[in-house]
Design an enzyme around this catalytic site. Structure first.
Site, short mmCIF file in Angstrom:
data_model
loop_
_atom_site.label_atom_id
_atom_site.label_comp_id
_atom_site.label_asym_id
_atom_site.label_seq_id
_atom_site.Cartn_x
_atom_site.Cartn_y
_atom_site.Cartn_z
N LYS A 91 112.90 35.49 93.88
CA LYS A 91 112.00 34.36 93.56
C LYS A 91 112.72 33.37 92.64
O LYS A 91 112.68 32.17 92.87
CB LYS A 91 110.75 34.87 92.88
CG LYS A 91 109.93 33.80 92.19
CD LYS A 91 108.67 34.32 91.53
CE LYS A 91 108.89 34.89 90.17
NZ LYS A 91 108.93 33.91 89.05
N ASN A 92 113.37 33.90 91.61
CA ASN A 92 113.94 33.03 90.58
C ASN A 92 115.27 32.40 90.97
O ASN A 92 115.84 31.63 90.20
CB ASN A 92 114.07 33.80 89.26
CG ASN A 92 112.69 34.09 88.67
OD1 ASN A 92 111.68 33.55 89.14
ND2 ASN A 92 112.64 34.97 87.70
N CYS A 135 102.09 29.22 79.05
CA CYS A 135 101.53 30.21 79.97
C CYS A 135 101.24 31.46 79.14
O CYS A 135 101.44 31.48 77.93
CB CYS A 135 102.51 30.51 81.11
SG CYS A 135 103.87 31.54 80.60
N ARG A 146 106.61 28.20 76.11
CA ARG A 146 107.49 27.78 77.20
C ARG A 146 107.87 26.29 77.12
O ARG A 146 107.60 25.52 78.02
CB ARG A 146 106.87 28.09 78.56
CG ARG A 146 106.32 29.48 78.77
CD ARG A 146 107.36 30.57 78.84
NE ARG A 146 108.26 30.46 79.96
CZ ARG A 146 108.02 30.93 81.20
NH1 ARG A 146 106.85 31.49 81.45
NH2 ARG A 146 108.92 30.81 82.17
N ASP A 174 112.23 40.37 82.21
CA ASP A 174 111.30 40.52 83.35
C ASP A 174 111.14 41.97 83.78
O ASP A 174 110.34 42.26 84.69
CB ASP A 174 111.79 39.69 84.54
CG ASP A 174 111.70 38.20 84.25
OD1 ASP A 174 112.30 37.42 85.00
OD2 ASP A 174 111.07 37.84 83.24
N ARG A 225 102.41 36.13 93.09
CA ARG A 225 103.38 35.07 92.76
C ARG A 225 104.81 35.59 92.89
O ARG A 225 105.72 34.81 93.17
CB ARG A 225 103.17 34.60 91.31
CG ARG A 225 101.83 33.99 91.06
CD ARG A 225 101.79 33.34 89.71
NE ARG A 225 102.95 32.44 89.54
CZ ARG A 225 103.17 31.75 88.43
NH1 ARG A 225 102.34 31.86 87.41
NH2 ARG A 225 104.20 30.96 88.32
C1 EPZ Z 1 113.25 31.94 83.76
O1 EPZ Z 1 112.25 31.26 83.04
C2 EPZ Z 1 112.52 32.84 84.74
N1 EPZ Z 1 111.72 32.04 85.65
C3 EPZ Z 1 111.62 33.81 83.96
O2 EPZ Z 1 111.02 34.69 84.91
C4 EPZ Z 1 112.49 34.64 83.03
O3 EPZ Z 1 111.67 35.49 82.27
C5 EPZ Z 1 113.27 33.70 82.10
O4 EPZ Z 1 114.05 32.75 82.89
C6 EPZ Z 1 114.23 34.45 81.19
O5 EPZ Z 1 115.12 35.19 81.96
C7 EPZ Z 1 112.33 31.41 86.68
O6 EPZ Z 1 113.54 31.51 86.85
C8 EPZ Z 1 111.45 30.61 87.60
P1 EPZ Z 1 114.20 30.31 79.71
P2 EPZ Z 1 112.66 30.01 82.08
O7 EPZ Z 1 114.29 28.83 79.74
O8 EPZ Z 1 113.80 29.28 82.66
C9 EPZ Z 1 112.84 29.12 75.35
C10 EPZ Z 1 109.26 35.86 85.91
O9 EPZ Z 1 108.51 36.76 85.51
N2 EPZ Z 1 113.05 27.73 75.78
O10 EPZ Z 1 115.46 31.11 79.90
O11 EPZ Z 1 111.43 29.27 81.75
C11 EPZ Z 1 111.69 29.79 76.06
O12 EPZ Z 1 110.46 29.49 75.43
C12 EPZ Z 1 109.57 34.68 85.02
O13 EPZ Z 1 109.82 35.84 87.04
C13 EPZ Z 1 112.98 26.71 74.85
O14 EPZ Z 1 112.74 26.95 73.67
O15 EPZ Z 1 113.14 30.80 80.78
C14 EPZ Z 1 112.04 31.25 75.96
O16 EPZ Z 1 111.64 31.73 74.70
C15 EPZ Z 1 108.86 34.76 83.68
N3 EPZ Z 1 113.18 25.43 75.26
C16 EPZ Z 1 113.57 31.24 76.04
O17 EPZ Z 1 113.97 29.90 75.73
C17 EPZ Z 1 113.48 25.13 76.57
O18 EPZ Z 1 113.67 23.93 76.88
C18 EPZ Z 1 114.12 31.59 77.42
O19 EPZ Z 1 113.47 30.74 78.35
C19 EPZ Z 1 113.54 26.18 77.50
C20 EPZ Z 1 113.34 27.47 77.10
#
Ligand code: EPZ
Length: 434
Positions: free
Chosen positions: A22-23, A120, A125, A312, A404
Site C-alpha cells: 500500500k505504502n 488522524c 501528522r 506499522d 484501507r
Molecule cells: C508513512 O506515513 C506511512 N504511510 C505510515 O504508514 C508509516 O507509519 C509512516 O510513514 C512511518 O513509517 C504511507 O506511506 C502512506 P512520516 P508518513 O512522515 O509519511 C512527523 C500505515 O499504517 N512529521 O515518516 O505520514 C510525523 O508526525 C501508515 O500504513 C512531521 O513532523 O510518516 C511522524 O511523527 C500509518 N512533519 C514522523 O514525522 C512532516 O512534515 C514520521 O512521519 C512529516 C512528518
C-alpha cells in the site's frame, strides 16, 4: 457497520499470497502526474486507500484504467491533460497520502492547491517538512482556509536545492524526491527516509527517465529533468503485510509460508521473531514462519525509521507479546498516539501498563474473546491477531480501517484455518473489495 467475528484457538497452517505494498503503490500512483505518458503499475493491491487515490487522480484529470487486486492486478495511469490542480478536502481528509500529489503537481504544472490532511487517530501528522522542501526548491507556499496553496516562482519551474530534513519523514522524502525529478538542477536530500517504499518509488522514477542516486540511504541525489516519460513498474511486496501474517503464525503457534515475502524488506524483524522462539525459513517462493511450540519469550521492541523496527508492526507485536512467558517493553518513537489498541487488548485480558511512549506488557496465559473496536489500520489488525488466539469469540467493529490496508484479510486467514468471518448487518459477507 461491518465487523469481523473470530473464534480463537486454531493454529494457522498453509500459505498466504502477499500483495503489493500500500505504502509504495500510493506514491507510485501520484508519480503518474509527472508525465503525460502512461505509467503502468503492476501488483497493485485492492484496498480502499488505492481506490481513494484513484478517485483523487481522476478528479485531477488523470485517466486510470485496469484493476487492482485479483489475478494480474495492473493499473494504467495517464495524466496527459490535467483539468484541475486542486486536491479537495473531502478526499484528502479520508486519506492522508493524498498530500503526495502536491510535489508532482507543483513540479509539472507550477501550481497546486491541496487540502491539509489534518490529523488522524495516531497523531497530529503535520506536513511542515513537505512544505519546507518545496519552499527551498523555490515554491511560494501559503496555508489558506485549510489548504496548501503552492506556486513555483521562477517562470513556473522549481529549482534544485540541498534539503536537510530535521527528522526522518517518509512522505516528505517522497514528495520532495518527486518534485526534484522535474526541477532545474540538482537536489540533495539529507536525512532522507530509507524505507523500501522509497527505493521502489525511486526505481520507478528512474524507469521514467529520472536520474536518482543514493535511494535507500540517508542522502539522495536527484538531477532534475525537463520531462519524464512513461514506464511499467511492479509494486514491491508489502513488508507490513508480511510482518502481520508472520506474527499471526507465531501467535497461533502455526506454520505459514508467505508467498512473495522477502526478508531483506524487514531487517531485524524476523530475527526478533526468532528470539521469541519462532523458526524462520527462507523458501524459493518467500518465507516460512513456524510459531514457537509453547508460549513465546518476551522481547523488547522500539520502533524506529527503517531499518529499525517498523512502527506499522508495533500494534501487531504487542498483541503477540500479550501471551508471552515473561514481560516485553514496547516503545513507540515515531507517532505520539499509537497505543489505542492497548485498552482494547486489555478488554481481552491483556496486562499492559503504558508510561508515556512505552508500554510494559506482562504476558498472560490466555486472552478471552470480547467485542472490541478498531481505531486505526494497524490497531485493527492487532485485535484480529489477538482474536485468533483468544478463548471464545472476538468481534472487531469499525473494520473499515482494515479495508484501507489489508487485501482480502478475512479470506487469507480463513484459507489457513482461522475460524473467521466478515459480518455485514448480521449476515456473513465476503471480503470487502475496497
Ligand atoms: C508513512 O506515513 C506511512 N504511510 C505510515 O504508514 C508509516 O507509519 C509512516 O510513514 C512511518 O513509517 C504511507 O506511506 C502512506 P512520516 P508518513 O512522515 O509519511 C512527523 C500505515 O499504517 N512529521 O515518516 O505520514 C510525523 O508526525 C501508515 O500504513 C512531521 O513532523 O510518516 C511522524 O511523527 C500509518 N512533519 C514522523 O514525522 C512532516 O512534515 C514520521 O512521519 C512529516 C512528518
Amino acid at each position: 457497520m461491518d465487523e469481523v467475528r473470530i473464534h480463537g484457538g486454531n493454529r494457522l497452517s498453509g500459505k498466504i499470497p502477499i500483495s503489493g505494498a500500500k505504502n509504495a503503490a500510493l506514491p507510485l500512483m501520484a508519480a503518474s502526474l509527472l508525465t503525460g505518458d502512461s505509467l503502468v503499475l503492476n501488483n497493485v493491491p485492492l484496498l480502499a486507500d488505492i481506490e481513494s487515490m484513484r478517485t483523487l487522480l481522476a478528479g485531477l484529470g488523470t485517466t486510470v484504467s485496469g484493476h487492482a487486486g485479483g489475478a494480474e492486478p495492473s493499473l494504467t495511469l495517464t495524466s496527459a491533460r490535467i483539468a484541475d490542480t486542486e486536491a479537495p478536502y473531502d478526499i484528502v481528509r479520508k486519506m492522508r497520502a493524498s498530500i503526495l500529489v502536491l510535489g508532482p503537481l507543483l513540479a509539472r504544472y507550477g501550481v497546486a492547491r491541496v487540502s491539509l490532511p489534518g490529523g488522524c487517530a495516531i497523531g497530529n501528522r503535520p506536513v511542515d517538512l513537505h512544505l519546507k522542501g518545496l519552499r527551498e526548491m523555490g515554491a511560494s507556499v501559503d496555508l489558506t482556509g485549510g489548504y496548501v496553496e503552492a506556486r513555483a516562482r521562477r517562470g513556473g519551474r522549481l529549482h534544485g536545492a540541498k534539503i536537510a530534513f530535521p527528522l526522518v519523514s517518509v512522505g516528505a522524502t517522497e514528495n520532495v524526491m518527486m518534485a526534484a525529478a522535474l526541477a532545474d538542477g540538482e537536489s540533495v536530500l539529507i536525512n532522507a527516509a530509507r524505507e523500501p517504499e522509497i527505493i521502489d518509488l525511486a526505481n520507478c522514477l528512474i524507469a521514467m527517465g529520472a536520474t536518482i542516486e543514493g535511494h535507500g540511504t540517508d542522502t539522495i541525489r536527484i538531477q532534475g529533468r525537463e520531462s519524464l516519460h512513461g514506464a511499467s513498474h511492479s509494486v514491491v511486496p508489502d513488508r507490513i503485510e508480511v510482518g502481520t501474517y508472520a506474527i499471526a503464525a507465531c501467535v497461533t503457534r502455526g506454520d505459514l509460508e508467505l508467498i512473495g515475502a522477502r526478508t531483506d524488506l524487514l531487517p531485524g524483524v524476523f530475527e526478533i521473531l526468532a528470539d521469541t522462539g519462532a523458526t524462520i525459513i527462507e523458501t524459493e517462493r518467500g518465507v516460512r514462519v513456524k510459531g514457537p511450540d509453547g508460549r513465546p519469550s518476551g522481547v523488547d521492541v522500539m520502533t524506529e525509521p527503517h531499518p529499525g523496527f517498523p512502527t506499522d508492526l508495533q500494534a501487531q507485536m504487542m498483541a503477540y507479546m500479550t501471551g508471552a512467558a515473561g514481560a516485553s517493553m514496547i516503545t513507540e518513537t515515531i507517532f505520539e498516539n499509537r497505543f489505542m489498541h492497548v485498552p482494547e487488548l486489555s478488554r481481552m485480558g491483556a496486562n499492559i501498563t503504558v508510561h508515556g511512549s512505552s508500554a510494559l506488557v506482562r504476558g498472560v496465559a490466555k486472552l478471552t474473546g470480547a467485542p472490541v473496536m478498531a481505531t486505526d489500520l494497524r490497531a485493527s489488525v492487532s485485535l484480529v491477531i489477538a482474536g485468533l488466539v483468544a478463548k471464545g469469540e472476538t468481534t472487531v467493529s469499525r473494520i473499515y480501517h482494515l479495508d484501507r490496508g489489508y487485501e482480502r484479510l478475512v479470506g487469507k486467514l480463513h484459507d489457513c484455518g482461522a475460524v473467521i468471518e466478515r459480518v455485514s448487518d448480521g449476515e456473513v459477507a465476503r471480503d470487502q473489495v475496497a
